[in-house]
Design an enzyme around this catalytic site. Structure first.
Site, PDB file in Angstrom:
ATOM      1  N   HIS A   1       0.759  -1.673   0.259  1.00  0.00           N
ATOM      2  CA  HIS A   1      -0.327  -0.020  -0.113  1.00  0.00           C
ATOM      3  C   HIS A   1       0.659   0.931   0.261  1.00  0.00           C
ATOM      4  CE1 HIS A   1       0.708  -0.804   4.045  1.00  0.00           C
ATOM      5  NE2 HIS A   1       0.665   0.508   4.392  1.00  0.00           N
TER       6      HIS A   1
ATOM      7  N   HIS B   1       0.865   4.770   0.919  1.00  0.00           N
ATOM      8  CA  HIS B   1       0.049   6.396   1.349  1.00  0.00           C
ATOM      9  C   HIS B   1       0.045   7.975   1.025  1.00  0.00           C
ATOM     10  CE1 HIS B   1       0.241   4.416   5.921  1.00  0.00           C
ATOM     11  NE2 HIS B   1       0.405   3.767   5.330  1.00  0.00           N
TER      12      HIS B   1
END
Length: 139
Positions: free
Chosen positions: A98, A100
């Protein structure tokens, strides 16, 4: 599989979604560093940068750029910090790749050093849903 991001992709867990296509999902972080803190993930499970498919990684980056521009413009962010960790030693908490997208605002009180900046408390989910509508990107 107990991956929370995979559960979000499968809609077993609700999210404040701001973008979705066949390969990528982006949603607001429930423990945001700042207003508009977004997570961009591949829908397929990849643990980290070392095993993510290069084509999917390229899509993640393109979506991240578009989301960063939308957050900057719709939330009047003064800057955007991108952050991504690989492995628990590097600070990776969720073992699903992932990225951010962390909006920064003048005098937001956050450290410029991502290692010393801590997450806030759990955000109000209804407020996140309203915020998601403000910055949602249509496919």
């Amino acid at each position: 599989m107990q991956c929370i991001f995979c559960k979000i992709v499968k809609r077993e867990i609700d999210s404040a979604k701001i973008y979705e296509d066949d390969d990528i999902l982006a949603f607001l972080d429930v423990h945001p560093f700042s207003k508009g803190h977004t997570l961009v993930i591949p829908k397929k499970h990849f643990e980290n940068i070392f095993d993510i498919d290069k084509d999917i990684l390229q899509k993640v980056i393109i979506v991240t750029k578009n989301i960063s521009e939308k957050i900057r413009d719709s939330l009047n962010a003064d800057g955007i910090r991108l952050s991504q960790s690989n492995g628990s030693v590097a600070g990776q908490e969720m073992m699903h790749f992932h990225l951010h997208v962390i909006p920064r605002y003048k005098d937001d009180g956050l450290s410029s050093n991502p290692v010393t900046t801590s997450h806030s408390n759990l955000a109000d989910f209804e407020e996140l849903k309203k915020l998601a509508e403000q910055i949602k990107i249509e496919t």
